[in-house]
Structure formats: structure tokens, C-alpha cells
Scaffold this motif. Structure first.
Motif, short mmCIF file in Angstrom:
data_model
loop_
_atom_site.label_atom_id
_atom_site.label_comp_id
_atom_site.label_asym_id
_atom_site.label_seq_id
_atom_site.Cartn_x
_atom_site.Cartn_y
_atom_site.Cartn_z
N ALA A 49 -6.48 34.74 47.09
CA ALA A 49 -7.71 35.63 46.75
C ALA A 49 -7.52 36.05 45.46
O ALA A 49 -8.50 36.07 44.60
N GLN A 50 -6.53 36.29 44.66
CA GLN A 50 -6.52 36.48 43.33
C GLN A 50 -6.75 35.42 42.45
O GLN A 50 -7.71 35.61 41.62
N ALA A 82 -6.53 42.53 46.78
CA ALA A 82 -6.10 41.31 45.90
C ALA A 82 -7.35 41.51 44.56
O ALA A 82 -6.98 41.06 43.49
N VAL A 83 -8.55 41.36 45.19
CA VAL A 83 -9.63 41.24 44.16
C VAL A 83 -9.70 42.51 43.04
O VAL A 83 -9.70 42.29 42.01
N MET A 84 -9.29 43.52 43.95
CA MET A 84 -9.35 44.89 43.13
C MET A 84 -8.13 44.94 41.89
O MET A 84 -8.54 45.32 40.82
N ALA A 90 -13.85 38.56 52.84
CA ALA A 90 -13.99 38.53 54.35
C ALA A 90 -12.85 39.21 54.89
O ALA A 90 -12.85 39.29 56.10
N ASN A 91 -12.03 39.82 54.24
CA ASN A 91 -11.18 40.87 55.00
C ASN A 91 -10.40 41.83 53.89
O ASN A 91 -10.73 41.46 52.57
N ASP A 92 -10.07 42.87 54.37
CA ASP A 92 -9.32 43.84 53.36
C ASP A 92 -8.07 43.28 52.65
O ASP A 92 -8.08 43.56 51.21
N HIS A 93 -7.38 42.55 53.12
CA HIS A 93 -6.03 41.84 52.43
C HIS A 93 -6.70 41.37 51.17
O HIS A 93 -6.09 41.31 49.86
N VAL A 142 -13.71 49.15 39.06
CA VAL A 142 -14.30 49.35 40.31
C VAL A 142 -14.51 50.88 40.78
O VAL A 142 -13.63 51.57 40.75
N PRO A 143 -15.79 51.10 40.98
CA PRO A 143 -17.00 50.31 41.17
C PRO A 143 -17.71 50.20 40.08
O PRO A 143 -18.97 49.83 40.30
#
Length: 338
Positions: free
Chosen positions: A225-226, A252-254, A245-248, A265-266
Motif C-alpha cells: 500500500a505504501q 500506510a497511505v497516511m 479498501a481496508n484500514d491497514h 491529511v486531511p
């Protein structure tokens, strides 16, 4: 030298009861008078008696074991699910055999081991199931219940949250929040959860005259995801919102946006996840997400599984449970959004 095992006959003699009374005392849900139970337990403690579950399974032809199949444990959502499942099964007097299954080749090997284990039922926690294995389980009258995965195989029961509606809510929410360049990071390509969330998300965007500006694969994995985040933000104009598509993956995105790209963010990018795992509520993330009813899904799945074990009839039932949006600080929210 190994100490000789105490037998149930010796316990029965000391307690002044029959051997069957000793057996009932140590059998879940068996009927036995309270005073008789007290005498048996006292005698067992005095002699150091421990029931032999293997010997009992040979006599009763019941292993009292459930095979639980998972694909990963590093995602907190699956760890939560396993915790609830193990506690519930123990309450019903069942032992849990844990199997990890990843790719198709590993899955085929694991399924063979499950059949050899003499498990009375199979609970699949977000793991893949082949059609050949499903057919073999049905032929052997071994009930299979899947949580958070959907298949079209006959005789396989399924319990899931409303993934399509969850994805639809995210698309609609981000549009109504004023986001214009909305991206998506998917889970595993063969995963029904990712597929349904994606489909609902795209339908909501289309309904409001929008489209998904960019997509990347995250495979429900933190590092992947990173990499997906770097791919989405490798050129301007950047997305102003990301639905993972999930919190995990959302976490990683944040982390990647903040630590590698210097984006806020945000204020610069809204981020939405799916699951509502404990980390989503941490002050450093405050992730807007959708809560899956983990407890209810597991309870429903175990109820289906045990009912089929008790009746001896394997059937395919499908239950969909509602999700609940959880609004937090990882998304901008216009005044028009409630």
C-alpha cells in the motif's frame, strides 16, 4: 520416567459414581447432578486426573475441533476476528486448529491437512476456498462457513458485511465533501471484499457524475500500500482523496503522504479506510472508516457451523450484515454532509 496416567475408572471408584458419570462431568453441556459433579471433581483433583481428549474422540467419534483457516495475521482486523472466534468456540466446548493459507499452491496443501485432522467443521476467516475442496467437504458432510468472502459453491455458508454498500457510502461521502480527484487502492484482486467495495465506490461516483481518477493495488498489505501511494502521487495533479479498501492500507497511505511527501491529511488529501480496527481511532490517525460488525459476523458464522454439525446436514446459507460509517479527522467534511 513417565508418570502413569490416572484413569476415569479410578476417579469413579474414589467418587463412588459410575464411569459414565465421570465422562459426563468432563463433557461440555452434558447433564449431571451438581453434587455428583462436586464429588467427581474432588476425586479428579486428589488423583491428578486429566481427561484424555484423544481417547474420548475415539469413543464418541467426535473430535470437538474446528479448523480455522486464515490468510494473514499482521492485519489487526483478522487478529480481532480470530480472538472472537476462539473465545466463542471455547464457550461451546470446541478446540480450535489454526491453519494459515496464502497462495493457491499453499492452499491446496493446507486443505489436505485439514481433512486429515478430522475437524468437524471449517471456519474460514477471510481466506480463499477452491471449488474442488468445497465439493469434497460437501461430499464428506463437513460444514464450511466463510466470513467476509463470497463464493458461488453449493453447500458453503457465508457471512459478510455489506461491502458494496460500504464502498457506495465512501464514494458518495467524498463527492459530497467536495473532493474532485478521488483515487482507490484495492486489496487482493481475487478478493470478493475488495471487488464489492470497489464496485459500490465506482457506482456512487458515477451516480454523482464523477469517476475514479487513479487506481493502484495494495493487496491488503502495508508495504504494498505504501508503494501504491507513491504510484498514485508520482505526478501532479495529485489526488485530493484516497479510499483504501481496508484500514491497514489506509494507515500506510497516511504515513507515506506525511513522512515522504510532506502532504497534510486531511487539508491536502482526505483518506478513508474500511474495518474500523483499533488503530483507526489512534490520535495520530483519527481515520474515517466503516465499521464491520466483527462480533456479529463471527457469532452468526459459528451458529451456522455448529447447527450444521449438530444436524449432520450441510447447507449453504448467506447472510449480509450492515456496516456503520465512522467519521473522524482524516477527511474534510463540507457543511452539506451530515
Amino acid at each position: 520416567m513417565k508418570k502413569r496416567s490416572v484413569t476415569s475408572l479410578e476417579v469413579a471408584a474414589l467418587a463412588g459414581v459410575s464411569q459414565s458419570a465421570v465422562s459426563r462431568c468432563f463433557s461440555p453441556n452434558a447433564s449431571i447432578a451438581p453434587k455428583t459433579r462436586e464429588r467427581v471433581l474432588a476425586a479428579a483433583k486428589q488423583l491428578g486426573y486429566r481427561p484424555n481428549s484423544i481417547a474420548r474422540s475415539l469413543i464418541t467419534r467426535s473430535s470437538r475441533t474446528i479448523a480455522v483457516v486464515m490468510s494473514q495475521l499482521d492485519n489487526p482486523f483478522y487478529a480481532q476476528m480470530l480472538d472472537v472466534a476462539s473465545r466463542r468456540l471455547q464457550q461451546h466446548g470446541y478446540h480450535l486448529l489454526l491453519f494459515m493459507s496464502g497462495d493457491e499452491q499453499e492452499s491446496a496443501s493446507v486443505m489436505g491437512e485439514i481433512l486429515q485432522s478430522q475437524a468437524e467443521g471449517i471456519l474460514m476467516l477471510a481466506a480463499m476456498l477452491s471449488s474442488s475442496f468445497a465439493q469434497e467437504c460437501v461430499a464428506r458432510s463437513i460444514p464450511v462457513v466463510m466470513i467476509n468472502r463470497t463464493v458461488t459453491f453449493e453447500g458453503v455458508s457465508q457471512v459478510a458485511s455489506d461491502n458494496y454498500q460500504g464502498g457506495y457510502w465512501v464514494g458518495e461521502f467524498l463527492v459530497e465533501s467536495g473532493c474532485e480527484r478521488i483515487a482507490f487502492i484495492s486489496g487482493l484482486p481475487e478478493s470478493s471484499t475488495s471487488t464489492e467495495r470497489h464496485r459500490g465506490f465506482l457506482d456512487a461516483l458515477a451516480f454523482h457524475g464523477h469517476c475514479c481518477c487513479k487506481e493502484a493495488r495494495g493487496d491488503y498489505d502495508f508495504a504494498t500500500a505504501q508503494a501504491a501511494t507513491r504510484e498514485l502521487f508520482n505526478a501532479k495533479p495529485y489526488p485530493d482523496a484516497v479510499f483504501a479498501a481496508n484500514d491497514h492500507m489506509a494507515v500506510a497511505v497516511m504515513d507515506t503522504l506525511r513522512s515522504e511527501m510532506g502532504l497534510r491529511v486531511p487539508e491536502d488529501v482526505s483518506v478513508v479506510g474500511f474495518d474500523n480496527t483499533p488503530v483507526a481511532a489512534w490520535p495520530s490517525y483519527q481515520l474515517t472508516t466503516l465499521q464491520q460488525p466483527i462480533e456479529s459476523m463471527v457469532v452468526e458464522a459459528i451458529a451456522l457451523l455448529l447447527a450444521q454439525i449438530d444436524s449432520g446436514n450441510v447447507s449453504g446459507e448467506y447472510k449480509v450484515l450492515p456496516i456503520v460509517p465512522i467519521l473522524r479527522a482524516s477527511t474534510r467534511c463540507s457543511k452539506t454532509v451530515i
